[in-house]
Design an enzyme around this catalytic site. Structure first.
Site, PDB file in Angstrom:
ATOM      1  N   GLU A   1       0.855  -1.187   0.000  1.00  7.46           N
ATOM      2  CA  GLU A   1       0.000   0.000   0.000  1.00  7.46           C
ATOM      3  C   GLU A   1       0.888   1.232   0.000  1.00  7.46           C
ATOM      4  O   GLU A   1       1.708   1.412   0.915  1.00  7.46           O
ATOM      5  CB  GLU A   1      -0.896   0.004   1.240  1.00  7.46           C
ATOM      6  CG  GLU A   1      -1.691   1.286   1.431  1.00  7.46           C
ATOM      7  CD  GLU A   1      -2.364   1.357   2.792  1.00  7.46           C
ATOM      8  OE1 GLU A   1      -2.588   2.490   3.278  1.00  7.46           O
ATOM      9  OE2 GLU A   1      -2.659   0.293   3.376  1.00  7.46           O
TER      10      GLU A   1
ATOM     11  N   LYS B   1     -10.559  -1.508   7.153  1.00  9.41           N
ATOM     12  CA  LYS B   1      -9.349  -1.187   7.909  1.00  9.41           C
ATOM     13  C   LYS B   1      -9.763  -0.791   9.319  1.00  9.41           C
ATOM     14  O   LYS B   1     -10.788  -0.112   9.510  1.00  9.41           O
ATOM     15  CB  LYS B   1      -8.622  -0.037   7.211  1.00  9.41           C
ATOM     16  CG  LYS B   1      -7.379   0.482   7.911  1.00  9.41           C
ATOM     17  CD  LYS B   1      -6.770   1.621   7.092  1.00  9.41           C
ATOM     18  CE  LYS B   1      -5.502   2.158   7.734  1.00  9.41           C
ATOM     19  NZ  LYS B   1      -4.868   3.209   6.894  1.00  9.41           N
TER      20      LYS B   1
ATOM     21  N   ARG C   1       0.344  10.405   0.715  1.00  7.13           N
ATOM     22  CA  ARG C   1       0.712  11.507   1.609  1.00  7.13           C
ATOM     23  C   ARG C   1       1.798  12.384   0.997  1.00  7.13           C
ATOM     24  O   ARG C   1       2.114  13.446   1.541  1.00  7.13           O
ATOM     25  CB  ARG C   1       1.231  10.957   2.943  1.00  7.13           C
ATOM     26  CG  ARG C   1       0.235  10.125   3.725  1.00  7.13           C
ATOM     27  CD  ARG C   1       0.850   9.668   5.030  1.00  7.13           C
ATOM     28  NE  ARG C   1       0.008   8.713   5.725  1.00  7.13           N
ATOM     29  CZ  ARG C   1       0.327   8.149   6.890  1.00  7.13           C
ATOM     30  NH1 ARG C   1       1.454   8.469   7.481  1.00  7.13           N
ATOM     31  NH2 ARG C   1      -0.490   7.278   7.454  1.00  7.13           N
TER      32      ARG C   1
END
Length: 210
Positions: A50, A137, A54
């Site tokens: 993943e 998640k 950001r």
């Protein structure tokens, strides 16, 4: 090796993440690190990654990693439908969000990409179920109570599988993975920013293999 890209033996994104049990969560500041990172992770035995959105390098990093057919690449920290489009265009095969955004989840479903929204409460899990999702998640896992909280949430939501992320390490990894409601865990210890900045790919491979 059978991967999600193998047309003769297709494996779902959820199944492939579940088979690996560990999902490396990567923050890349330089897209040039993507290729050696992919090699290091595969050498250590992991086939899923993943890449968090950001940094400005995230989109290019996804594109580079997605060139490896044996590597299942997703985009994390996705906050908007526009980021979903950019991630999918770059080759992301799944999307991970830090929280539950109905707009983002709906857009992922419209474009046909699996999405794992972040959840922290029963209400958010119920929202995920209402949206037709059964894998979420759990973030930030340790700060929210860790494995005991996962177990508490799993009791009423028996069809839900969790990907705890946040504070997961080699110290508590085995405990998380032993719980039947845990599909996999997200972690950064094998892709720590200091290792990536230093280009210490041998150590990434060592930690991944361990």
């Amino acid at each position: 090796m059978t991967t999600v890209q193998d047309a003769e033996h297709p494996v779902s994104v959820v199944d492939q993440i579940g088979a690996a049990r560990i999902l490396p969560v990567v923050v890349l500041d330089d897209a040039r690190s993507a290729a050696p990172l992919g090699t290091a992770l595969l050498a250590g035995g992991l086939t899923s990654v993943e890449v968090t959105f950001r940094t400005t390098a995230a989109e290019a990093a996804v594109r580079v990693l997605a060139e490896r057919p044996e590597l299942l690449v997703g985009a994390g920290t996705v906050l908007t439908p526009e980021q979903v489009d950019r991630a999918v265009a770059a080759g992301a095969r799944f999307v991970v969000c830090p929280g539950f955004s109905p707009r983002v989840v709906r857009h992922c479903q419209e474009v046909g990409v699996p999405v794992f929204p972040g959840t922290a409460t029963p209400t958010e899990i119920q929202m995920a179920l209402d949206a037709g999702l059964d894998t979420v998640k759990f973030f930030p896992a340790e700060q929210l109570g860790g494995l005991p909280m996962v177990a508490a949430l799993a009791a009423p939501f028996r069809s839900v599988r969790f990907i705890p992320t946040g504070g997961v390490s080699t110290a508590n990894l085995a405990d998380y993975l032993a719980h039947p409601a845990v599909l996999a865990v997200g972690g950064t210890w094998m892709v720590a920013p200091t290792l990536l900045a230093a280009g210490n790919w041998d150590e990434v491979t060592r930690r991944t293999a361990a």
